[in-house]
Design an enzyme around this catalytic site. Sequence first.
Site, PDB file in Angstrom:
ATOM      1  N   HIS A 122       0.837  -1.197   0.000  1.00  0.00           N
ATOM      2  CA  HIS A 122       0.000   0.000   0.000  1.00  0.00           C
ATOM      3  C   HIS A 122       0.865   1.236   0.000  1.00  0.00           C
ATOM      4  O   HIS A 122       1.902   1.286   0.647  1.00  0.00           O
ATOM      5  CB  HIS A 122      -0.967   0.014   1.186  1.00  0.00           C
ATOM      6  CG  HIS A 122      -0.328  -0.193   2.529  1.00  0.00           C
ATOM      7  ND1 HIS A 122       0.186  -1.407   2.940  1.00  0.00           N
ATOM      8  CD2 HIS A 122      -0.103   0.656   3.556  1.00  0.00           C
ATOM      9  CE1 HIS A 122       0.680  -1.291   4.172  1.00  0.00           C
ATOM     10  NE2 HIS A 122       0.519  -0.043   4.556  1.00  0.00           N
TER      11      HIS A 122
ATOM     12  N   HIS B  85       0.948   5.150   0.872  1.00  0.00           N
ATOM     13  CA  HIS B  85       0.296   6.193   1.648  1.00  0.00           C
ATOM     14  C   HIS B  85       0.339   7.520   0.894  1.00  0.00           C
ATOM     15  O   HIS B  85       1.374   7.880   0.330  1.00  0.00           O
ATOM     16  CB  HIS B  85       1.030   6.429   2.982  1.00  0.00           C
ATOM     17  CG  HIS B  85       1.015   5.266   3.920  1.00  0.00           C
ATOM     18  ND1 HIS B  85       0.142   5.179   4.978  1.00  0.00           N
ATOM     19  CD2 HIS B  85       1.774   4.148   3.967  1.00  0.00           C
ATOM     20  CE1 HIS B  85       0.372   4.060   5.652  1.00  0.00           C
ATOM     21  NE2 HIS B  85       1.361   3.407   5.060  1.00  0.00           N
TER      22      HIS B  85
END
Length: 147
Positions: free
Chosen positions: A103, A105
């Site tokens: 992921h 950010h």
Amino acid sequence: VTRAGDCVFCGIAGGELEASIVLEDDVALVFMDLNPITPGHTLVVPWAHAASLAELPSKAGGHLFGVAMRVAAAVRASGLRADGVNLFLADGEAAGQEVFHVHLHVIPRFAGDGLEIRHAASSPGRGALDEAARAIRAGLAAQKETM
Ligand SMILES: [Zn+2]
């Protein structure tokens, strides 16, 4: 789409876990971080489970970055406070990765927001820099053509 049964992001991708969705496309979904560093902190996540960068196809990684750029521009235009933006990806536990589904950010930033990236300054000299560059070039040369 590959998924891992105990992965919280796969749970969100599969609709079993709640999330505040910002964007979905063929490769990625974007949703609000549950514990935002600043208001508007989002995560850009591939639908397909990949625990680490090593498991993520390079093309998908490039796509995630493009989506993050769009989200960063949208955050800046949103009215949320974002005098700047950090894109941050933690690959591996030592790097601070906590959810082992890749992921990226997107973190809105402003003076006094409390986020600090601390580091010890160093000046290794040309020899050490050249040696590190040589080691990384060897790593590049060993990569598969598919990267
Ligand atoms: Zn997952």
